[in-house]
Design a protein around this motif. Structure first.
Motif, mmCIF file in Angstrom:
data_model
loop_
_atom_site.group_PDB
_atom_site.id
_atom_site.type_symbol
_atom_site.label_atom_id
_atom_site.label_comp_id
_atom_site.label_asym_id
_atom_site.label_seq_id
_atom_site.Cartn_x
_atom_site.Cartn_y
_atom_site.Cartn_z
ATOM 1 N N ALA B 15 0.847 -1.198 0.000
ATOM 2 C CA ALA B 15 0.000 0.000 0.000
ATOM 3 C C ALA B 15 0.882 1.248 0.000
ATOM 4 O O ALA B 15 1.918 1.303 0.660
ATOM 5 C CB ALA B 15 -0.904 -0.010 1.227
ATOM 6 N N ARG B 16 0.465 2.232 -0.787
ATOM 7 C CA ARG B 16 1.196 3.507 -0.829
ATOM 8 C C ARG B 16 0.900 4.294 0.432
ATOM 9 O O ARG B 16 -0.210 4.263 0.937
ATOM 10 C CB ARG B 16 0.674 4.335 -1.996
ATOM 11 C CG ARG B 16 1.349 4.108 -3.314
ATOM 12 C CD ARG B 16 0.711 5.081 -4.316
ATOM 13 N NE ARG B 16 1.327 4.945 -5.613
ATOM 14 C CZ ARG B 16 0.670 4.828 -6.757
ATOM 15 N NH1 ARG B 16 -0.631 4.840 -6.769
ATOM 16 N NH2 ARG B 16 1.308 4.718 -7.895
ATOM 17 N N ALA B 17 1.891 5.049 0.851
ATOM 18 C CA ALA B 17 1.640 5.999 1.936
ATOM 19 C C ALA B 17 1.145 7.289 1.293
ATOM 20 O O ALA B 17 1.807 7.827 0.404
ATOM 21 C CB ALA B 17 2.921 6.243 2.710
ATOM 22 N N LEU B 18 -0.014 7.734 1.715
ATOM 23 C CA LEU B 18 -0.576 8.958 1.137
ATOM 24 C C LEU B 18 -0.627 10.047 2.210
ATOM 25 O O LEU B 18 -0.743 9.728 3.401
ATOM 26 C CB LEU B 18 -2.004 8.703 0.620
ATOM 27 C CG LEU B 18 -2.208 7.620 -0.431
ATOM 28 C CD1 LEU B 18 -3.687 7.545 -0.803
ATOM 29 C CD2 LEU B 18 -1.368 7.893 -1.660
ATOM 30 N N PRO B 19 -0.627 11.300 1.805
ATOM 31 C CA PRO B 19 -0.825 12.375 2.777
ATOM 32 C C PRO B 19 -2.128 12.201 3.559
ATOM 33 O O PRO B 19 -2.221 12.592 4.716
ATOM 34 C CB PRO B 19 -0.873 13.637 1.924
ATOM 35 C CG PRO B 19 -0.087 13.295 0.707
ATOM 36 C CD PRO B 19 -0.312 11.833 0.468
ATOM 37 N N LEU B 20 -3.111 11.585 2.942
ATOM 38 C CA LEU B 20 -4.387 11.366 3.632
ATOM 39 C C LEU B 20 -4.187 10.554 4.908
ATOM 40 O O LEU B 20 -4.907 10.756 5.896
ATOM 41 C CB LEU B 20 -5.361 10.645 2.693
ATOM 42 C CG LEU B 20 -6.752 10.346 3.252
ATOM 43 C CD1 LEU B 20 -7.525 11.626 3.506
ATOM 44 C CD2 LEU B 20 -7.543 9.450 2.301
ATOM 45 N N ASP B 21 -3.217 9.661 4.877
ATOM 46 C CA ASP B 21 -2.969 8.821 6.058
ATOM 47 C C ASP B 21 -2.573 9.671 7.257
ATOM 48 O O ASP B 21 -2.722 9.258 8.401
ATOM 49 C CB ASP B 21 -1.818 7.839 5.791
ATOM 50 C CG ASP B 21 -2.105 6.942 4.617
ATOM 51 O OD1 ASP B 21 -1.156 6.489 3.963
ATOM 52 O OD2 ASP B 21 -3.298 6.699 4.356
ATOM 53 N N LEU B 23 -3.299 13.266 7.251
ATOM 54 C CA LEU B 23 -4.253 14.369 7.406
ATOM 55 C C LEU B 23 -5.467 13.949 8.225
ATOM 56 O O LEU B 23 -5.909 14.678 9.123
ATOM 57 C CB LEU B 23 -4.727 14.858 6.028
ATOM 58 C CG LEU B 23 -3.688 15.600 5.187
ATOM 59 C CD1 LEU B 23 -4.185 15.799 3.762
ATOM 60 C CD2 LEU B 23 -3.368 16.945 5.825
ATOM 61 N N ALA B 24 -6.016 12.801 7.906
ATOM 62 C CA ALA B 24 -7.246 12.391 8.588
ATOM 63 C C ALA B 24 -7.013 12.140 10.081
ATOM 64 O O ALA B 24 -7.756 12.666 10.916
ATOM 65 C CB ALA B 24 -7.860 11.175 7.887
ATOM 66 N N HIS B 27 -6.534 15.387 11.901
ATOM 67 C CA HIS B 27 -7.808 16.076 12.081
ATOM 68 C C HIS B 27 -8.571 15.470 13.249
ATOM 69 O O HIS B 27 -9.126 16.181 14.091
ATOM 70 C CB HIS B 27 -8.612 15.976 10.784
ATOM 71 C CG HIS B 27 -9.963 16.608 10.868
ATOM 72 N ND1 HIS B 27 -10.204 17.925 10.540
ATOM 73 C CD2 HIS B 27 -11.145 16.105 11.264
ATOM 74 C CE1 HIS B 27 -11.472 18.204 10.720
ATOM 75 N NE2 HIS B 27 -12.069 17.116 11.148
ATOM 76 N N ASP B 28 -8.601 14.151 13.295
ATOM 77 C CA ASP B 28 -9.320 13.471 14.389
ATOM 78 C C ASP B 28 -8.714 13.823 15.733
ATOM 79 O O ASP B 28 -9.441 14.030 16.714
ATOM 80 C CB ASP B 28 -9.261 11.943 14.195
ATOM 81 C CG ASP B 28 -10.101 11.495 13.023
ATOM 82 O OD1 ASP B 28 -9.868 10.379 12.525
ATOM 83 O OD2 ASP B 28 -10.995 12.265 12.598
#
Lengths: 445, 226, 553
Positions: B15-21, B23-24, B27-28
């Motif tokens: 699995a790619r590491a994304l900025p979403l990993d 950011l979310a 935020h939480d």
């Protein structure tokens, strides 16, 4: 006679194509990698390849026994007439003497014990017609023998080098004995020999001569004589091999088919069983097994314990099942998926093969709750009810697995390291597999 | 003993590491911190048994709010999200208009951004005390309607309400500017010490202001003097 | 994304053939990466619309013109792989099934209030989730596609969002302000999709409103994700689950009416429990209760087995000295009395099919007076319970009649004679009069005279002619189950009268939600065994999983 390239794959595929085009007409209903196969024929062929046990169900007269006969005859190079003579018919009056062997009557009168073994026990292809009509003691006797390949009568033993079992059962039968769960569990796969459709059924009526294609009266006579002879076991084995070699030659000359001798078949089995599972196939199988036997409340599934409503794991299969999956299930699933992957020409066993095979391995082993059965009874389906239920269950597990495949594999990878002594925390998750990993690592939940 | 996980010893995730990993969860975390702060504020207020609008109580609540948010890492997006989260919650902490507004105001006043927009147009309930003590240098734009005491004690900041506000808008403000695009309620500018209130629509009632200017639809209106 | 100039181009035959060959080559690889979804092989086809693909009943059809157009910028293999990744991710990740799709759509509709906006919002959300899943988990070349494909305004926003959350340069224009709110949403956490969708909608609302104001193209460049992509079995299952999840029939009706056209267009909509035929109007109110009742399935009555009463030779066991020689099997013993040789018959009683009682018919008397819940406005447990009972009898091959009453003497009643039509039954069950409460007793007793039909009476017992009702029902020989809500004075009188009459059972429930459970309990006990006309029925057997063969007594 062996293939020149040594893999035997082409040989087995040719056998499949030959049976499908000349002998057993039916619709394809199992898709794998874009190719469609007939599940009954393919799984029976793989049963012969693996030396497994196949339970063939279906309406009367839909080719349950004939499919097994064709596969057995071609794979083991035995004329069909010989197989007819060795079949055990399922009726309550069957005796051990008719199934396994009897004393030599002449020698018995002289006070000597010598066993005359039945054809059923001697031949590698064992076909039992309507096994559900046998008393359970006879069912158990047959299944015990096929489990180990060892048959005993009057303190004499005969051991089969190779063997496979095809047992048929009708749906509709009066006064039927049932196959009880522990015996059902011994079968590797359940396949349905289906109605072929009006066009194929018509074709069958037009091709009645196909019944004679695999007959060879002369060799059948020789085989019968060899089976009843007083030769020493080793000599008899050699004689049988020679006759089957001759039948193999006949098949080659008549139909251009290449067939395998005993050594070839053993080599083939080794090839098949050496197929590796890729990590997804491996992890998916573990995930499936976890759902089948897990019980948060009672430690494991047990048939005499009821699952409560309101358990955290209500959404998983364990909530709908009454029994725990036996250890034979993963054996059946992995063996048949290896055989299927090999047959399809794959390098390794992937999730696709496991998904294709697992419903047939699970159908006769899963005991569903009454509530689940009644909820699903009205669903539209193509499969027999229990195969359908198993297929739906596996699809659900597949969905859950595909959502978290990497997570599951990571959990298993980390568990390896924890098991080796690294001080890591196991990966957490909602699925029973994570709880089972913790138990494997002897950690408190 | 055989290791049953041997097959996975070489597992490497593809699995790619994304900025979403990142950011979310960030935020939480921020939201959890804001929620925790609000819970502390409400617990403090609950000790007094009743929340009611009284000058000292409001000041005390604001002081507590500023304390609980000290050191928290958040931005304007988090504040807006927090407003909706409060509204949709059915268990504690849920939205209690007064303390919630004070808390939101404290967050807005201490957020790093000087210019902030809160899109609250789709909230079903309006919060009171939004813009409380908005300091000099801060601009807060609220899209949607606000409750009572909007911009109360405004302290030099710019508050724009792209909607209507309730009663007591600008109460006790000392300096700065409140712009209310639509209407506002009664007692507008009560105890106003300075600054301006611009109302694009209608003012339903004026309060007794000490000083400052109030405009309705561009025209100045006279505040009743104390 | 759309073809640049929007004009249709005829793709040269050679290029089309090359694309098809490429598709055949990449599809197995895509399937493998996505863990072998059960999808038919995709196709390339021409389309008049500008969208990149269409999915109907799981069949993926890629737009040949679109693929050819983009293949001029990036390799065809990349284009086709990316498009397939997008399509397959919708199937394997989001929404996965119709139930999830409906759940998301219903949430979007709650927030936005407008069906078109809700569809658009749901489609966009699902696109973001599916694409992000494909890029993160399946190593998809979707970023290449987005980088080069032409974009409209919505696609620009999405591209900018993808740049933020994927960390890749896609050449999008700066829309950072718009996408800031969208960038920290946990798209890949399925459990949080409803909340994530809410946040997503808040973020893109201006975009939706602009798109509606401009009457912009009604589909994203990748293609809309309507409700035609599902198969019939999926639709049935999804409606069943959705009926259970929604909190009111109105919500179900609202959502169903939004998607009804899609379902009818694909031929998956008719009255009889979602059978397959076009052109039949479905009333969503009845469908709601039909689907909800399917979640309460009762087992079909089994054929009982019983001992035959005759002993028959069952199996052999070794003979031991002292055992009766009468049971020796001479053939198996080869004429010898020798230990280890001689076999004796063990006899057992066989099992034969018992007598299956015919399931009696059922009359359901349901109160739809003003004091009962209007089944169209809120969930009526009375109607649900009645529906469950009706289904159970129908599945056991019995007929059901319905007497729906309010002020019957004044005409407020509807009567359906005994029937096996599920749709008709639900139509009458769902009828709501909302008036007073009085039964037309001669009419009711006339229905069941000379039958053995079971009677279910579901009412709040505020019946005007209650005493007559009690007297009439007591005089019947039919089994009567009365279910009432709350402790009303009428209920006490009914209970008192019922004590004297063996055929009447009265159940009171505190909460209407208990009605289905009570009704099903009665049905279950009736079907398990009761007095009815005996009739021998020959039916197929199926395996009994835990059955142990009978032992000789």
């Amino acid at each position: 006679m062996t293939t020149t390239n040594g893999t035997h794959l082409q040989t087995v595929r040719e056998l499949y194509d030959f049976i499908q085009s000349r002998l057993y007409f039916n619709r394809p209903d199992l898709r794998l990698n874009g190719t469609a196969y007939n599940s009954s024929l393919l799984l029976n062929l793989l049963t012969a390849v693996l030396g497994g046990k196949s339970l063939i169900i279906g309406e009367p007269g839909l080719g349950k026994t004939t499919a097994a006969e064709y596969v057995g005859a071609l794979f083991y190079r035995l004329p069909v007439g010989t197989l007819w003579a060795s079949e055990v018919a399922g009726h309550p009056e069957q005796t051990e003497e008719k199934i396994i062997g009897r004393p030599d009557l002449g020698k018995l009168n002289q006070g000597q014990e010598e066993v005359v073994w039945s054809n059923f026990v001697q031949l590698p292809v064992k076909i039992v017609d309507e096994i559900n009509r046998l008393p359970e003691t006879k069912q158990s006797m047959i299944l015990d023998g096929v489990d180990r390949g060892k048959w005993e009568y009057l303190n004499e033993i005969i051991i089969n080098d190779e063997y496979c079992l095809f047992a048929t059962a009708n749906y509709q039968d009066r006064g039927t004995n049932t196959i009880i769960a522990p015996l059902l569990d011994r079968f590797d796969v359940t396949v349905e020999s289906r109605y072929p459709g009006p066009s194929y059924a018509f074709l069958i009526s037009q091709r009645q001569e196909k019944e004679k294609l695999l007959r060879h009266p002369e060799l059948e006579g020789e085989l019968q004589a060899a089976l009843r002879s007083r030769l020493l076991p080793e000599e008899r084995r050699t004689r049988l091999a020679a006759i089957s070699e001759a039948f193999g030659a006949f098949l080659g000359e008549s139909f251009g088919l290449t067939t395998l001798d005993g050594q070839g078949r053993q080599e083939l089995r080794r090839q098949v069983l050496s197929m590796p599972l890729n990590q997804d196939g491996n992890a998916f199988t573990r995930t499936l097994l976890a759902e089948l036997s897990f019980c948060h409340r009672h430690g494991q599934k047990r048939s005499n314990e009821i699952c409560d409503e309101g358990c955290h794991y209500t959404g998983y299969l364990c909530h709908r099942l009454l029994n725990c999956a036996s250890n034979r299930l993963p054996v059946s699933v992995t063996n048949y998926s290896k055989a299927l992957a090999w047959f399809a020409g794959a390098d390794s066993v992937s999730l696709e093969e496991i998904r294709a095979v697992a419903p047939y391995c699970l159908a006769h082993r899963a005991q569903w709750t009454e509530a689940h059965l009644s909820l699903r009874q009205q669903d539209r389906r193509n499969d027999p009810f229990h195969v359908y239920l198993a297929r739906q269950a596996i699809n659900e597990v597949y969905q859950r697995y595909s959502e978290q495949a990497d997570h599951v594999k990571e959990a298993l990878g980390r568990a390896y390291r924890i098991f080796q002594g690294e001080g890591l925390e196991p990966v957490a998750g909602d699925h029973p597999i994570y709880a089972e990993i913790r138990k494997d690592l002897n950690l408190e939940e | 003993m055989i290791n049953p996980f041997e097959d996975f010893k070489d597992f490497q995730t593809e699995a790619r590491a994304l900025p979403l990993d990142r950011l979310a969860p960030a935020h939480d975390e921020a939201m959890a911190a804001l929620t925790s702060g609000y819970t502390k504020l409400v617990e403090q207020e609950v000790k007094s048994l009743v929340w009611f609008v009284e000058h000292n109580r409001v000041i005390e609540a604001y002081t507590v709010a500023c304390e609980v948010i000290r050191g928290l890492d958040y931005d304007g997006q988090h504040i807006e999200e927090f407003c909706y989260q409060l509204e949709s919650g059915t268990a504690m902490p849920y939205l209690i208009s007064g303390p919630a507004g004070i808390y939101i105001s404290a967050l807005c006043n201490h957020v790093p951004e000087d210019d902030m927009v809160l899109r609250l147009r789709h909230m079903q309930r309006q919060m009171h005390f939004l813009g409380y003590r908005l300091p000099h240098g801060k601009t807060l734009r609220i899209e949607g309607d606000t409750g009572n005491f909007t911009g109360a004690a405004l302290n030099g900041g710019q508050l724009i309400v792209a909607g209507s506000s309730g009663d007591w808008a600008g109460a006790g403000m000392t300096e700065g500017k409140i712009t209310i695009v639509k209407n506002c309620g009664r007692n507008t500018g009560e105890w106003m010490q300075g600054g301006e209130i611009w109302v694009g629509g209608r003012i339903h009632g004026l309060g007794r202001s000490v000083s400052g200017r109030i405009y309705q639809a561009g025209d100045p209106v006279t505040g009743r003097e104390r | 994304m759309s073809t640049e100039d929007g004009e249709e181009r005829q793709v040269p035959a050679e290029q089309a053939a090359a694309l098809r060959r490429t598709l055949e080559r990449v599809w197995p690889l895509v399937r493998r990466r996505h863990l072998f979804p059960e999808l038919p092989s995709p196709r390339l086809g021409s389309s008049t619309s500008r969208v990149a693909m269409e999915i109907r009943e799981k069949q993926i059809t890629l737009n040949l013109d679109y693929a050819a157009e983009i293949s001029r910028l990036i390799p065809a293999e990349t284009v086709l792989t990316a498009l397939l990744d997008h399509a397959v991710s919708h199937y394997t990740c989001c929404p996965w099934d119709l139930t999830t799709h409906l759940r998301l759509y219903a949430r979007a509709k709650d927030i936005l209030g407008d069906a078109d906006q809700a569809r658009k919002a749901t489609d966009l959300f699902m696109d973001v989730v599916a694409n992000t899943h494909a890029v993160k988990e399946r190593q998809s070349p979707l970023p290449s596609l987005y980088r080069h494909a032409p974009r409209d305004h919505a696609d620009e926003i999405l591209c900018c969002l993808f740049e933020n959350i994927w960390g890749m340069d896609l050449g999008a224009k700066d829309h950072r302000a718009e996408v800031r709110r969208l960038s920290a949403i946990p798209y890949l956490d399925k459990r949080r999709w409803p909340a994530s969708l809410t946040r997503f909608i808040r973020g893109i609302r201006p975009l939706l409103e602009d798109a509606q104001a401009e009457a912009a193209q009604d589909q994203s460049g990748m293609g809309g994700h309507g409700f035609r992509q599902y198969r019939a079995e999926e639709i049935e299952q999804a409606l069943r689950e959705f009926a259970k999840e929604v909190d009111s029939p109105q919500k179900f009706v609202e959502i169903f009416e939004d998607i009804q056209n899609d379902l009818q267009a694909s031929g998956h909509c008719d009255l009889e429990g979602m059978g397959y035929g076009k052109g039949c109007p479905v009333d969503a109110n009845w469908l709601y209760y039909m689907k909800l009742a399917e979640n309460y399935a009762l087992p079909v009555k089994k054929i009982p087995m019983r001992d035959s009463g005759n002993l028959h030779p069952h199996s052999h066991r070794p003979w031991e000295i002292g055992q009766p020689v009468r049971e020796v099997d001479p053939w198996s013993s080869f004429g010898k009395y020798l230990p280890g040789i001689t076999q004796i018959w063990e006899r057992r009683e066989g099992e034969i099919f018992g007598v299956k009682e015919k399931t009696p018919d059922c009359l359901i008397i349901i109160d739809s007076s003003g004091s009962m819940v209007d089944p169209r406005a809120r969930l009526s447990h009375a109607v649900l319970g009645a529906g469950c009972a009706a289904d159970a009898y129908l599945r056991n091959d019995a007929r059901v009649a319905v007497y729906n009453f309010s002020d019957a003497p004044a005409g407020g009643r509807e009567h359906l004679p005994f029937t096996k039509s599920r749709a008709l039954l639900y139509r009458v069950l769902c009828r709501y009069f909302g008036g007073g409460t009085a039964l037309d007793l001669p009419e009711i007793t006339g229905l069941v005279r000379d039958t053995e039909a079971d009677i279910f009476l579901i009412t709040d017992m505020q019946i005007t002619n209650l005493d007559h009702t009690i007297a009439r029902l007591s005089a019947l020989h039919n089994r009567v189950t009365a279910v009432h809500v709350g402790k009303k004075p009428g209920a006490l009188r009914f209970i008192k009268a019922a004590k004297r009459t063996p055929n009447i059972s009265v159940f009171g429930v505190e909460k209407p939600a208990d009605i289905p459970r009570i009704v099903l309990g009665s049905v279950r006990s009736y079907l398990a065994g009761g007095k009815a006309k005996k009739k021998i029925v020959e039916e197929p057997a199926y395996w009994s999983w835990t059955k142990v063969p009978p032992r000789r007594k």
